[in-house]
Design a protein around this motif. Structure first.
Motif, PDB file in Angstrom:
ATOM      1  N   LEU A   1     -47.464  11.922   0.463  1.00  0.00           N
ATOM      2  CA  LEU A   1     -47.385  13.367   0.289  1.00  0.00           C
ATOM      3  C   LEU A   1     -48.585  14.124   0.847  1.00  0.00           C
ATOM      4  CD1 LEU A   1     -46.028  13.413  -3.375  1.00  0.00           C
ATOM      5  CD2 LEU A   1     -44.735  13.989  -1.305  1.00  0.00           C
ATOM      6  N   VAL A   2     -49.754  13.490   0.858  1.00  0.00           N
ATOM      7  CA  VAL A   2     -50.985  14.202   1.255  1.00  0.00           C
ATOM      8  C   VAL A   2     -50.847  14.895   2.612  1.00  0.00           C
ATOM      9  CG1 VAL A   2     -53.372  13.871   1.978  1.00  0.00           C
ATOM     10  CG2 VAL A   2     -52.614  12.957  -0.206  1.00  0.00           C
ATOM     11  N   PRO A   3     -50.448  14.208   3.686  1.00  0.00           N
ATOM     12  CA  PRO A   3     -50.357  14.913   4.972  1.00  0.00           C
ATOM     13  C   PRO A   3     -49.298  16.001   4.978  1.00  0.00           C
ATOM     14  CG  PRO A   3     -49.484  12.684   5.151  1.00  0.00           C
ATOM     15  CD  PRO A   3     -50.159  12.761   3.837  1.00  0.00           C
ATOM     16  N   LEU A   4     -48.229  15.830   4.222  1.00  0.00           N
ATOM     17  CA  LEU A   4     -47.191  16.856   4.157  1.00  0.00           C
ATOM     18  C   LEU A   4     -47.719  18.123   3.505  1.00  0.00           C
ATOM     19  CD1 LEU A   4     -44.146  14.656   3.103  1.00  0.00           C
ATOM     20  CD2 LEU A   4     -44.706  15.495   5.383  1.00  0.00           C
ATOM     21  N   VAL A   5     -48.502  17.959   2.440  1.00  0.00           N
ATOM     22  CA  VAL A   5     -49.100  19.117   1.771  1.00  0.00           C
ATOM     23  C   VAL A   5     -50.115  19.789   2.691  1.00  0.00           C
ATOM     24  CG1 VAL A   5     -50.554  19.849  -0.161  1.00  0.00           C
ATOM     25  CG2 VAL A   5     -48.700  18.223  -0.551  1.00  0.00           C
ATOM     26  N   GLU A   6     -50.938  18.984   3.333  1.00  0.00           N
ATOM     27  CA  GLU A   6     -51.980  19.540   4.201  1.00  0.00           C
ATOM     28  C   GLU A   6     -51.397  20.294   5.393  1.00  0.00           C
ATOM     29  OE1 GLU A   6     -54.310  16.140   5.197  1.00  0.00           O
ATOM     30  OE2 GLU A   6     -55.501  16.222   3.348  1.00  0.00           O
ATOM     31  N   GLU A   7     -50.245  19.856   5.880  1.00  0.00           N
ATOM     32  CA  GLU A   7     -49.636  20.466   7.056  1.00  0.00           C
ATOM     33  C   GLU A   7     -48.668  21.597   6.727  1.00  0.00           C
ATOM     34  OE1 GLU A   7     -47.841  17.119   8.919  1.00  0.00           O
ATOM     35  OE2 GLU A   7     -49.760  16.097   9.280  1.00  0.00           O
ATOM     36  N   SER A   8     -48.496  21.896   5.438  1.00  0.00           N
ATOM     37  CA  SER A   8     -47.485  22.879   5.028  1.00  0.00           C
ATOM     38  C   SER A   8     -48.004  24.312   4.995  1.00  0.00           C
ATOM     39  CB  SER A   8     -46.938  22.507   3.648  1.00  0.00           C
ATOM     40  OG  SER A   8     -47.914  22.758   2.635  1.00  0.00           O
ATOM     41  N   ASN A   9     -49.283  24.510   5.293  1.00  0.00           N
ATOM     42  CA  ASN A   9     -49.879  25.857   5.270  1.00  0.00           C
ATOM     43  C   ASN A   9     -49.690  26.558   3.920  1.00  0.00           C
ATOM     44  OD1 ASN A   9     -50.787  25.815   8.017  1.00  0.00           O
ATOM     45  ND2 ASN A   9     -48.665  26.178   8.661  1.00  0.00           N
ATOM     46  N   GLY A  10     -49.826  25.777   2.855  1.00  0.00           N
ATOM     47  CA  GLY A  10     -49.752  26.340   1.517  1.00  0.00           C
ATOM     48  C   GLY A  10     -48.367  26.391   0.924  1.00  0.00           C
ATOM     49  N   GLU A  11     -47.348  26.012   1.691  1.00  0.00           N
ATOM     50  CA  GLU A  11     -45.987  26.034   1.160  1.00  0.00           C
ATOM     51  C   GLU A  11     -45.806  24.995   0.061  1.00  0.00           C
ATOM     52  OE1 GLU A  11     -41.345  25.291   2.601  1.00  0.00           O
ATOM     53  OE2 GLU A  11     -43.021  24.799   3.930  1.00  0.00           O
TER      54      GLU A  11
END
Length: 249
Positions: free
Chosen positions: A173-183
């Motif tokens: 999940l970490v890279p997905l959260v980091e790449e989501s621009n706060g989404e």
């Protein structure tokens, strides 16, 4: 790591690989950075790199086989490949059906992710991948579980409002959260589930398991495994001391 819940006993076929000339390495190919399909259509990721090095050290010829997660243990037992190297945590329940090598990835935690920090992860709707311990945990938590065949679908369910949150391996999940621009945001504390990740093998393949165990030990002793862990999961990831004990940063 992902943890398969065995709702029924897998086919207990006793015919092992008998140390065949080519060892077939089964993986999902859909769980980056552990394993995924790259732009060239090849299996890639942390486990591809680890697996290739293990085969080299064990002096084995290996080839890679892609298999969906929900049938990955039955297809190992029935002989469609010879190992599972797919982010699979070592659990007592699985160990009743297959054998495991020692861990090549230290125990880690799962986590909830949502589009709001106020998401209700205990009474709301929570997505998880089918046949994982994360799914089992959600089912026992009081939340309403919605299951999906792939991890990508669990994230999509949160984004489109079908689920309030998703529970999955935190490292996924970490890279997905980091790449989501706060989404996407983490919700609550990490959830410790399962043990370290190891290779799964048929119970009849003790000789093969021994070869891979020795190769994993050598990678821990000389630091090669730590280099791969940091490459794929960052400098802060847990690593191994030369004696195999876990070092947390």
């Amino acid at each position: 790591m992902k943890n398969l819940i065995l709702t029924t006993a897998a086919l207990a076929l006793g015919a092992g690989m008998a140390m065949a000339d080519t060892v077939r390495m089964g993986t999902e190919g859909a769980y980056p950075p552990y394993n995924f399909i790259n732009d060239a259509g090849e299996i890639d990721g942390f486990e591809r790199e680890v697996g290739d090095e293990l085969c080299k050290r064990a002096q084995l010829e290996c080839e890679w086989v892609k298999n969906d997660w929900d049938s990955i243990i039955p297809n190992l037992v029935s002989g469609n490949y010879d190992t599972i190297i797919a982010g699979m945590s070592i659990t007592a329940e699985r160990d009743e059906v297959i054998d495991f090598t020692q861990d090549y990835y230290p125990p880690t935690a799962s986590a909830y992710v949502a589009t709001s920090a106020d998401a209700d992860v205990t009474g709301g709707v929570v997505a998880a991948q089918t046949a994982t311990i994360q799914a089992g945990h959600v089912a026992e938590s009081g939340a309403t579980l919605v299951e999906f065949a792939t991890p990508e679908e669990t994230i999509a369910a949160v984004r489109n409002g079908e689920a309030d949150a998703v529970l999955a391996d935190r490292d996924y999940l970490v890279p997905l959260v980091e790449e989501s621009n706060g989404e996407l945001v983490f919700v609550g504390d990490p959830v410790p589930l399962g043990g370290g990740v190891g290779m799964g093998l048929r119970e009849s393949d003790a000789e093969l398991r021994g070869k891979f165990d020795a190769a994993i030990t050598s990678m821990k002793e000389d630091g090669t495994l730590n280099e791969m862990l940091k490459k794929w999961f960052g400098e802060d990831t847990a690593t191994y001391a030369p004696d195999g004990s876990v070092v947390t940063n």
